[in-house]
Design a protein around this motif. Structure first.
Motif, mmCIF file in Angstrom:
data_model
loop_
_atom_site.group_PDB
_atom_site.id
_atom_site.type_symbol
_atom_site.label_atom_id
_atom_site.label_comp_id
_atom_site.label_asym_id
_atom_site.label_seq_id
_atom_site.Cartn_x
_atom_site.Cartn_y
_atom_site.Cartn_z
ATOM 1 N N GLY A 1 -12.398 -32.876 -82.857
ATOM 2 C CA GLY A 1 -12.641 -32.651 -81.548
ATOM 3 C C GLY A 1 -11.865 -33.057 -80.467
ATOM 4 N N LYS A 2 -12.585 -32.500 -79.298
ATOM 5 C CA LYS A 2 -11.729 -32.837 -77.875
ATOM 6 C C LYS A 2 -12.012 -34.391 -77.609
ATOM 7 N N PRO A 3 -11.410 -34.768 -76.847
ATOM 8 C CA PRO A 3 -11.513 -36.270 -76.384
ATOM 9 C C PRO A 3 -13.162 -36.410 -75.619
ATOM 10 N N SER A 4 -13.741 -37.286 -75.732
ATOM 11 C CA SER A 4 -14.915 -37.653 -75.290
ATOM 12 C C SER A 4 -14.849 -38.465 -73.969
ATOM 13 N N PRO A 5 -15.827 -37.858 -73.111
ATOM 14 C CA PRO A 5 -15.822 -38.729 -71.773
ATOM 15 C C PRO A 5 -16.554 -40.225 -72.179
ATOM 16 N N VAL A 6 -15.900 -41.151 -71.409
ATOM 17 C CA VAL A 6 -16.315 -42.461 -71.531
ATOM 18 C C VAL A 6 -17.839 -42.490 -71.299
ATOM 19 N N VAL A 7 -18.354 -41.929 -70.226
ATOM 20 C CA VAL A 7 -19.802 -42.303 -70.264
ATOM 21 C C VAL A 7 -20.443 -41.679 -71.286
ATOM 22 N N VAL A 8 -20.327 -40.641 -71.625
ATOM 23 C CA VAL A 8 -21.009 -40.146 -73.050
ATOM 24 C C VAL A 8 -20.666 -41.017 -74.179
ATOM 25 N N MET A 9 -19.615 -41.584 -74.398
ATOM 26 C CA MET A 9 -19.320 -42.350 -75.311
ATOM 27 C C MET A 9 -20.268 -43.584 -75.268
ATOM 28 N N ALA A 10 -20.440 -44.269 -73.892
ATOM 29 C CA ALA A 10 -20.954 -45.399 -73.611
ATOM 30 C C ALA A 10 -22.388 -45.404 -73.751
ATOM 31 N N SER A 11 -22.965 -44.337 -73.234
ATOM 32 C CA SER A 11 -24.544 -43.966 -73.321
ATOM 33 C C SER A 11 -24.903 -43.725 -74.963
ATOM 34 N N GLY A 12 -23.872 -43.166 -75.609
ATOM 35 C CA GLY A 12 -24.274 -42.988 -77.076
ATOM 36 C C GLY A 12 -24.411 -44.304 -77.853
ATOM 37 N N THR A 13 -23.360 -45.242 -77.586
ATOM 38 C CA THR A 13 -23.452 -46.622 -78.062
ATOM 39 C C THR A 13 -24.348 -47.306 -77.695
ATOM 40 N N VAL A 14 -25.101 -47.335 -76.653
ATOM 41 C CA VAL A 14 -26.240 -48.114 -76.199
ATOM 42 C C VAL A 14 -27.265 -47.405 -77.028
ATOM 43 N N PHE A 15 -27.538 -46.090 -77.009
ATOM 44 C CA PHE A 15 -28.744 -45.810 -77.854
ATOM 45 C C PHE A 15 -28.517 -46.155 -79.298
ATOM 46 N N CYS A 16 -27.361 -45.910 -79.987
ATOM 47 C CA CYS A 16 -27.168 -46.181 -81.058
ATOM 48 C C CYS A 16 -27.414 -47.777 -81.571
ATOM 49 N N SER A 17 -27.191 -48.715 -80.574
ATOM 50 C CA SER A 17 -27.243 -50.067 -80.653
ATOM 51 C C SER A 17 -28.866 -50.409 -80.748
ATOM 52 N N VAL A 18 -29.594 -49.679 -79.946
ATOM 53 C CA VAL A 18 -31.210 -49.776 -79.754
ATOM 54 C C VAL A 18 -31.987 -49.221 -80.986
ATOM 55 N N ASN A 19 -31.255 -47.989 -81.383
ATOM 56 C CA ASN A 19 -32.126 -47.659 -82.567
ATOM 57 C C ASN A 19 -31.707 -48.309 -83.984
ATOM 58 N N GLY A 20 -30.372 -48.793 -83.817
ATOM 59 C CA GLY A 20 -30.220 -49.587 -84.996
ATOM 60 C C GLY A 20 -31.066 -50.909 -85.181
ATOM 61 N N PHE A 21 -31.148 -51.492 -84.131
ATOM 62 C CA PHE A 21 -32.091 -52.758 -84.073
ATOM 63 C C PHE A 21 -33.489 -52.067 -84.441
ATOM 64 N N LEU A 22 -34.052 -51.036 -83.834
ATOM 65 C CA LEU A 22 -35.419 -50.855 -83.848
ATOM 66 C C LEU A 22 -35.606 -50.268 -85.398
ATOM 67 N N GLN A 23 -34.632 -49.528 -86.030
ATOM 68 C CA GLN A 23 -35.123 -49.227 -87.280
ATOM 69 C C GLN A 23 -34.877 -50.399 -88.338
ATOM 70 N N GLY A 24 -33.782 -51.301 -88.128
ATOM 71 C CA GLY A 24 -33.628 -52.298 -89.007
ATOM 72 C C GLY A 24 -34.717 -53.412 -88.880
ATOM 73 N N HIS A 25 -35.059 -53.793 -87.586
ATOM 74 C CA HIS A 25 -36.081 -54.697 -87.366
ATOM 75 C C HIS A 25 -37.482 -54.230 -88.000
ATOM 76 N N TYR A 26 -37.965 -53.131 -87.742
ATOM 77 C CA TYR A 26 -39.238 -52.464 -88.196
ATOM 78 C C TYR A 26 -39.375 -52.780 -89.698
ATOM 79 N N LEU A 27 -38.233 -52.095 -90.441
ATOM 80 C CA LEU A 27 -38.351 -51.970 -91.646
ATOM 81 C C LEU A 27 -38.290 -53.428 -92.380
ATOM 82 N N LEU A 28 -37.376 -54.265 -91.903
ATOM 83 C CA LEU A 28 -37.518 -55.578 -92.434
ATOM 84 C C LEU A 28 -38.392 -56.458 -92.230
#
Length: 249
Positions: free
Chosen positions: A102-129
């Motif tokens: 793929g083409k290079p990704s804008p830093v702002v898109v990568m950063a916002s996606g990283t924040v979402f994945c961090s929150v969602n990773g915690f949410l799914q992991g914490h809930y199930l465990l």
């Protein structure tokens, strides 16, 4: 760690609202990345492979850390369900990101996606465990994971087709064919949406449903923009092919 149920509910509700906001905001304007990213020296970007790796990594790393630091006994059901979540993000982090062209990704898109994945990773992991309750004989929802597996297979196969549409260094666009691309323009998006609704049904949880709804609202519109892009660019684009859902739309 105790179950922070209020936090789980707040984060899940916020995820649904964020998805609906994205669906409304981007119903006319596609987010600027990938083929929709116009050239501008003011937009800072990172290489596609590095951007996808950093974006997806928290969704794998955070649940694994929660699993390793959890002192509460967990049933097979919890580990199986969280394992399916981690398998998806292992593939996205260490396979998809290293193979993408793929083409290079804008830093702002990568950063916002990283924040979402961090929150969602915690949410799914914490809930199930720490919040979900399964008895030791949990098995009724094993079959629901088949939907997750089917979706993941569609997603991986569709990515393979897209990745091999052009040779290394080429920038031309071609009509994808084969697999579910015979039915929809966004076969890769369809596969991921099926994955997360299968996961939501298997977990039968508010966080799982919230993530499935968010995924539908976030990547669903992209399939329609891709569909429009193909129809405008290729006069011989298959008329019977739909955007996201076979035979429907």
């Amino acid at each position: 760690m105790q179950c922070y149920r209020d936090l789980v509910n707040y984060l899940s509700s916020g995820m649904i609202l964020a998805g609906l906001w994205h669906l409304y905001y981007h119903k006319k304007v596609q987010r600027a990345y990938g083929r929709y990213l116009g050239f501008s020296p003011q937009i800072r970007t990172v290489p596609a492979r590095l951007g996808w790796f950093l974006l997806e990594l928290p969704s794998l790393l955070i649940p694994l850390l929660l699993m390793l630091t959890s002192h509460k006994p967990s049933t097979m059901g919890k580990h199986l369900l969280l394992g399916t979540f981690c398998i998806h993000y292992f593939q996205r982090t260490f396979v998809y990101s290293l193979l993408t062209r793929g083409k290079p990704s804008p830093v702002v898109v990568m950063a916002s996606g990283t924040v979402f994945c961090s929150v969602n990773g915690f949410l799914q992991g914490h809930y199930l465990l720490h919040c979900a309750k399964f008895d030791d004989a949990w098995s009724a929802d094993y079959r629901c994971l088949l939907l997750f597996c089917v979706g993941m297979a569609i997603n991986i196969h569709s990515d393979y087709i897209l990745r091999n549409l052009r040779k290394k260094g080429e920038i031309v666009y071609r009509i994808p064919t084969g697999g579910f691309f015979e039915y929809v323009s966004g076969a890769n998006f369809l596969g991921e949406i099926v994955e997360w609704f299968g996961y939501a049904i298997a977990t039968w949880s508010y966080p799982g449903i919230a993530f499935a709804v968010y995924s539908l609202c976030f990547i669903g519109p992209r399939a329609f923009y891709h569909h429009r892009f193909y129809r405008e660019k290729f006069k011989d684009y298959p008329n019977l092919r739909k955007a996201l859902f076979p035979f429907i739309c």
